[in-house]
Design a protein around this motif. Structure first.
Motif, PDB file in Angstrom:
ATOM      1  N   ARG A 144       0.854  -1.006   0.183  1.00  0.00           N
ATOM      2  CA  ARG A 144       0.024  -0.060   0.007  1.00  0.00           C
ATOM      3  C   ARG A 144       0.997   1.302   0.061  1.00  0.00           C
ATOM      4  NH1 ARG A 144      -4.104   3.016   4.298  1.00  0.00           N
ATOM      5  NH2 ARG A 144      -2.183   2.769   5.558  1.00  0.00           N
ATOM      6  N   ALA A 145       0.522   2.270  -0.808  1.00  0.00           N
ATOM      7  CA  ALA A 145       1.290   3.382  -1.018  1.00  0.00           C
ATOM      8  C   ALA A 145       0.365   4.619  -0.641  1.00  0.00           C
ATOM      9  CB  ALA A 145       2.137   3.361  -2.398  1.00  0.00           C
ATOM     10  N   VAL A 146       0.893   5.510   0.000  1.00  0.00           N
ATOM     11  CA  VAL A 146       0.128   6.770   0.376  1.00  0.00           C
ATOM     12  C   VAL A 146       1.125   7.750   0.378  1.00  0.00           C
ATOM     13  CG1 VAL A 146      -1.565   5.704   1.695  1.00  0.00           C
ATOM     14  CG2 VAL A 146       0.184   6.582   3.067  1.00  0.00           C
ATOM     15  N   THR A 147       0.860   9.158   0.133  1.00  0.00           N
ATOM     16  CA  THR A 147       1.548  10.439   0.333  1.00  0.00           C
ATOM     17  C   THR A 147       0.932  11.098   1.596  1.00  0.00           C
ATOM     18  OG1 THR A 147       2.103  10.479  -1.991  1.00  0.00           O
ATOM     19  CG2 THR A 147       2.473  12.399  -0.814  1.00  0.00           C
ATOM     20  N   LEU A 148       1.791  11.663   2.412  1.00  0.00           N
ATOM     21  CA  LEU A 148       1.198  12.334   3.834  1.00  0.00           C
ATOM     22  C   LEU A 148       1.847  13.731   3.620  1.00  0.00           C
ATOM     23  CD1 LEU A 148       1.615   9.383   6.253  1.00  0.00           C
ATOM     24  CD2 LEU A 148      -0.272   9.754   4.975  1.00  0.00           C
TER      25      LEU A 148
END
Length: 438
Positions: free
Chosen positions: A85-89
């Protein structure tokens, strides 16, 4: 049962540029997996691991120590094949946030790439025990203090955050001597994946286990995880065994237990001597002999030779290199922690506002040590005496209140060890090793 006396406190961990830039000295630097160059100037990487499912699942806490906001690219990996899973915070200046890994599989690995640096991270168990995330993979790792007795579940987690596969061998030291289970030799860890090794399946009913990992291809992020019921604690281990260890904060209070476990990775017996300093009490040295490829322990509390009187500072001297783990607890269970290696710099941060019960500094050298302590606008220049162990509040009275503060300690030489404890009752059950490096 669930422990309610532990405050969910975040330990200080890995940093890049900004206030914690001096802490970044990876022994085995490696490129980030998303194409960003890992450097002290443009970006930093941090790699975390932990238990990801059930009531004992951990969270990863990110804290921005910089005065400017940061963009953090996060990728989560798992023991489940192909689970990512990839997310940008977006993390505000001097702000914190929690990540709840959301993947199939019981164990997770997390890679965070920080544009601009200055973000620190830790894996935090539900009851407050935590592990600093790592700035890079390692090619060797050792730890002591794990146990596989009934009701306990010791796991060595291997996280490979890069696309290429890694290969490693795991061996253990026990009361029965050296073991090299065949299933733990030639371990293949695919790229961007996690491999969890449950020690109890092959190292059965051992009260003390020392673990050693050798990576023969690539490098890995490694952590030991101990589970006792809903209690989870982390043995961060070290890159190499040592002949000298200092544990600045070891509880001796009534109703608490504290035991130093020792693992001997060599063929000959090793003698270990523990010098205990506790207020004005004169305490005889504690000694033990650890057989070749075996384990031993030194009980600090309860011990009729050591008064139940707060925190002791313990210095271990061994005739050969050993690994060390501190096991603390009470009637409800135990937790394991790994003492810090001597360093030039430490970062202690409290992102939850709950503070610490104690913070102590130790000078390992026979000469005095100059130290700069920075906390916000406060900058204090102090000096530790030869082999001195002292509380941070006594050394810098302005830091009597540590709630919600980040403190950077920078020494003139790599002879500094720092430890902290979370607020618990009895005191000193959860020992925190802040981020160290340099």
């Amino acid at each position: 049962m669930r422990r309610h006396w532990l405050a969910p406190v975040v330990a200080a961990v890995l940093a890049g540029v900004g206030v914690a830039a001096t802490l970044q000295t990876p022994a085995n630097p490696r490129p980030a997996t998303n194409g960003l160059t890992v450097s002290d100037v443009e970006s930093t990487a941090t790699f975390c691991g932990g238990l990801g499912t059930g009531p004992a699942a951990a969270v990863v806490t990110l804290t921005n120590t910089a005065d400017a906001p940061r963009v953090v690219a996060v990728r989560e990996d798992s023991t489940a094949p192909g689970a990512h899973r990839a997310v940008t915070l977006h993390l505000g200046a001097r702000a914190s946030m929690q990540i709840h890994p959301d993947l199939a599989g019981s164990w997770f690995g997390l890679t965070a790439i920080v544009a601009g640096g200055g973000v620190v991270a830790s894996t935090v168990a539900p009851d407050g025990a935590s592990a600093p995330c790592q700035a890079s993979g390692v090619t060797s790792w050792s730890a002591a203090g794990l146990t596989t007795t009934v009701g306990s579940h010791a796991t060595v987690e291997l996280y490979n955050p890069v696309p290429t596969a890694a290969v490693a061998n795991l061996t253990v030291e026990t009361a029965n001597g050296f073991l090299a289970p065949a299933v733990y030799q030639g371990l293949a860890i695919p790229g961007e994946s996690v491999l969890a090794l449950p020690l109890a399946t092959t190292v059965v009913d051992q009260a003390v286990v020392g673990a050693r990992l050798r990576v023969v291809r690539g490098s890995l992020v490694v952590i030991g995880v101990e589970r006792a019921g809903s209690l989870v604690s982390y043995a961060t281990g070290s890159a190499v065994p040592r002949t000298t260890w200092v544990l600045p904060l070891v509880t001796t209070v009534r109703d608490a237990t504290s035991v130093i476990d020792v693992a001997n990775p060599q063929s000959g017996a090793v003698s270990v001597r523990a010098t205990v300093a506790l207020g004005q009490f004169a305490i005889p040295a504690q000694t033990t002999s650890v057989p070749g490829f075996g384990v031993g322990h030194i009980t600090i509390s309860p011990n009729p030779a050591i008064p139940a009187h707060g925190y002791a500072a313990v210095r271990l001297s061994a005739s050969g290199p050993v690994s060390v783990g501190l096991v603390t607890g009470d009637a409800a269970g135990s937790l394991v922690s790994s003492p810090g290696a001597p360093s030039r710099a430490y970062l202690l941060t409290d992102a939850t506002g709950r503070g610490f019960d104690g913070v102590a500094l130790a000078n390992l050298a026979d000469a005095s040590l100059a130290l700069t302590v920075t906390a916000g606008t406060l900058k204090a220049h102090v000096r530790l005496g030869p082999r001195q162990v002292i509380g941070l509040r006594a050394l810098v009275p302005q830091l009597g209140q540590l709630r919600g503060r980040s403190v950077l300690l920078h020494a003139a030489r790599a002879d500094l060890v720092v430890a902290a404890t979370l607020p618990t009752r009895p005191a000193g059950l959860v020992v925190v090793t802040p981020l160290h490096g340099g």
